[in-house]
Design a protein around this motif. Sequence first.
Motif, short mmCIF file in Angstrom:
data_model
loop_
_atom_site.label_atom_id
_atom_site.label_comp_id
_atom_site.label_asym_id
_atom_site.label_seq_id
_atom_site.Cartn_x
_atom_site.Cartn_y
_atom_site.Cartn_z
N ALA A 252 4.05 -1.72 -26.74
CA ALA A 252 2.74 -1.48 -27.35
C ALA A 252 1.89 -0.67 -26.38
O ALA A 252 2.11 -0.69 -25.16
N ALA A 253 0.91 0.03 -26.93
CA ALA A 253 -0.06 0.73 -26.09
C ALA A 253 -1.01 -0.29 -25.49
O ALA A 253 -1.48 -1.19 -26.19
N PRO A 254 -1.31 -0.22 -24.20
CA PRO A 254 -2.22 -1.19 -23.58
C PRO A 254 -3.60 -1.19 -24.23
O PRO A 254 -4.25 -2.22 -24.32
N GLU A 255 -4.05 -0.01 -24.73
CA GLU A 255 -5.34 0.06 -25.40
C GLU A 255 -5.33 -0.79 -26.68
O GLU A 255 -6.34 -1.40 -27.03
N LEU A 256 -4.19 -0.82 -27.37
CA LEU A 256 -4.08 -1.65 -28.56
C LEU A 256 -4.16 -3.14 -28.20
O LEU A 256 -4.84 -3.91 -28.88
N CYS A 257 -3.47 -3.54 -27.14
CA CYS A 257 -3.51 -4.94 -26.71
C CYS A 257 -4.94 -5.39 -26.40
O CYS A 257 -5.37 -6.47 -26.81
N ARG A 258 -5.67 -4.55 -25.67
CA ARG A 258 -7.06 -4.91 -25.34
C ARG A 258 -7.94 -4.94 -26.60
O ARG A 258 -8.83 -5.79 -26.73
N ALA A 259 -7.68 -4.03 -27.55
CA ALA A 259 -8.46 -4.00 -28.78
C ALA A 259 -8.23 -5.27 -29.60
O ALA A 259 -9.17 -5.81 -30.21
N ILE A 260 -7.00 -5.76 -29.62
CA ILE A 260 -6.70 -7.00 -30.35
C ILE A 260 -7.42 -8.17 -29.71
O ILE A 260 -8.00 -9.02 -30.40
N GLU A 261 -7.40 -8.24 -28.38
CA GLU A 261 -8.08 -9.34 -27.68
C GLU A 261 -9.57 -9.33 -27.96
O GLU A 261 -10.20 -10.39 -28.11
N ARG A 262 -10.16 -8.13 -28.06
CA ARG A 262 -11.60 -8.05 -28.34
C ARG A 262 -11.93 -8.42 -29.78
O ARG A 262 -12.96 -9.04 -30.06
N ALA A 263 -11.05 -8.06 -30.69
CA ALA A 263 -11.35 -8.24 -32.11
C ALA A 263 -11.02 -9.63 -32.64
O ALA A 263 -11.62 -10.07 -33.63
N GLU A 264 -10.10 -10.33 -32.00
CA GLU A 264 -9.63 -11.61 -32.53
C GLU A 264 -9.95 -12.75 -31.55
O GLU A 264 -9.26 -12.92 -30.55
N PRO A 265 -10.97 -13.57 -31.83
CA PRO A 265 -11.33 -14.68 -30.93
C PRO A 265 -10.19 -15.68 -30.74
O PRO A 265 -10.11 -16.31 -29.69
N ARG A 266 -9.34 -15.81 -31.74
CA ARG A 266 -8.24 -16.78 -31.62
C ARG A 266 -7.13 -16.31 -30.69
O ARG A 266 -6.31 -17.12 -30.23
N VAL A 267 -7.07 -15.01 -30.43
CA VAL A 267 -6.00 -14.48 -29.59
C VAL A 267 -6.35 -14.69 -28.13
O VAL A 267 -7.23 -14.04 -27.58
N GLN A 268 -5.64 -15.60 -27.51
CA GLN A 268 -5.87 -15.94 -26.12
C GLN A 268 -5.45 -14.80 -25.19
O GLN A 268 -6.07 -14.55 -24.16
N ALA A 269 -4.38 -14.11 -25.58
CA ALA A 269 -3.88 -12.99 -24.79
C ALA A 269 -2.96 -12.16 -25.65
O ALA A 269 -2.31 -12.66 -26.57
N CYS A 270 -2.93 -10.86 -25.36
CA CYS A 270 -1.96 -9.95 -25.99
C CYS A 270 -1.17 -9.32 -24.86
O CYS A 270 -1.71 -8.54 -24.05
N ILE A 271 0.10 -9.67 -24.77
CA ILE A 271 0.93 -9.29 -23.62
C ILE A 271 2.12 -8.47 -24.08
O ILE A 271 2.90 -8.92 -24.93
N ASN A 272 2.25 -7.27 -23.56
CA ASN A 272 3.42 -6.44 -23.87
C ASN A 272 4.29 -6.30 -22.63
O ASN A 272 3.84 -6.52 -21.50
N ALA A 273 5.55 -5.93 -22.86
CA ALA A 273 6.47 -5.75 -21.74
C ALA A 273 6.46 -4.31 -21.24
O ALA A 273 6.54 -4.05 -20.04
N LYS A 274 6.36 -3.36 -22.16
CA LYS A 274 6.39 -1.94 -21.79
C LYS A 274 5.26 -1.22 -22.50
O LYS A 274 5.00 -1.44 -23.69
N ASP A 275 4.59 -0.31 -21.77
CA ASP A 275 3.48 0.44 -22.33
C ASP A 275 3.97 1.64 -23.13
O ASP A 275 4.93 2.32 -22.74
N LEU A 276 3.29 1.90 -24.26
CA LEU A 276 3.48 3.12 -25.02
C LEU A 276 2.26 4.01 -24.80
O LEU A 276 1.13 3.52 -24.75
#
Length: 405
Positions: free
Chosen positions: A193-217
């Motif tokens: 996943a793109a790291p920017e997408l992971c951070r956007a999910i964390e900001r938008a979803e209060p229930r998401v404790q963390a969004c962790i990817n293995a490899k950046d796109l």
Amino acid sequence: MDVVLLLDGRLNVERLLEYSQQVDTTSALQALGGGICANHLWDEMEGVVLVARAQPVSMLAAFGNFTPTQRSLLRGLALQINEVASKHHFIDYSTAEIAAERLAKELVRRFGVEELSRFQYTAIPRGGLIVLGMLSYLLDLSPEQIVIPEKATSAVNDEVLVVVDDCALSGVRFQQFLKKVDSAQVIFCPLFAAPELCRAIERAEPRVQACINAKDLQDIAPSRYGEAYAQWLTAHREIRGGHGYWDGITEPLTFSWCEPETRYWNHENKRFEAGWNVRPPGLCLKRRAVTANVECERREAGSHNAVILQTDGPGPLMVAERVLWTEMDSAIAVARMPESALQSSPCFRLEGTAAEMWRCVLEQGTLESAESALLEFYEVDPATLRKDLAAFVSDLVDNGILTRR
């Protein structure tokens, strides 16, 4: 009659061979064309034919009478092919295992083995199930910790639910999955996943404790649109609405088990719809299955799609370097391809005697031999035919359609 250049010849041959995993350019173009024809979108291209040329430059083009929608779809396909073939990432099983190991280590680092043993784990079908299987061994998960997707909606509220997927491109699938889940705490783990997408999910979803990817796109939208990027970004945000979390375009990737779905905005229907997949079917499990079904449907319907491979005649009169042609409705469609697939190219039609002259010149390679072949079919004064044929060839040479080698 019209033409859209799909593969513009600038691509390094080694990259094309690597992408298609073929041993020669001809086979690579046939594999790429077969992947295009395997799309259901191709069924909307009635009367359109694919023409490929391996030498001296690799080119692939679609000939036909296009509607505005078809032309738009084909131009999008051209952009996708050139980006995919030059920037793609092919994730085989061993590469996926290495990425899964990296993801497992990051989860252990962030939460610790003891806490991870109390989490529940599920996956977004279907690629996520493959990654979850790898992760279950790497984290030594018990069977009770693994929740099938259909049961994830009934997970206990106070338990942390780890949601696994093979990739996240815009976050739409996770967004849809999250709406069905009642867990108060969720950890989203897309392998790629793109790291920017992971951070956007964390900001938008209060229930998401963390969004962790293995490899950046990487986001390739800025390089794709250049000076028009800001304009595209504004338009894309308006079109996307509340679907997904991030405005970007990830570099293309394909897994051994599937090629992630692409989408395009259908202006007529005012919605996103399934776009092209171009990975050669033999390199992807899902594509092989889809291709078999499509071919079966077309056989039953009595239709067939194939890639026409253009080959040179004996010469010295030959088709010029960047020219493609094909037979269509008893006529000849000829076009000199532009340097870039993003540029337009005029296509002209040869009918009747002109079409016969074209065929004979290419088959015979010389004016004299072509004249002799034509005299076998037409009762015409040889001197008149010689003059008309010479003028015909001279005009095509002057316009860069034919060349003398």
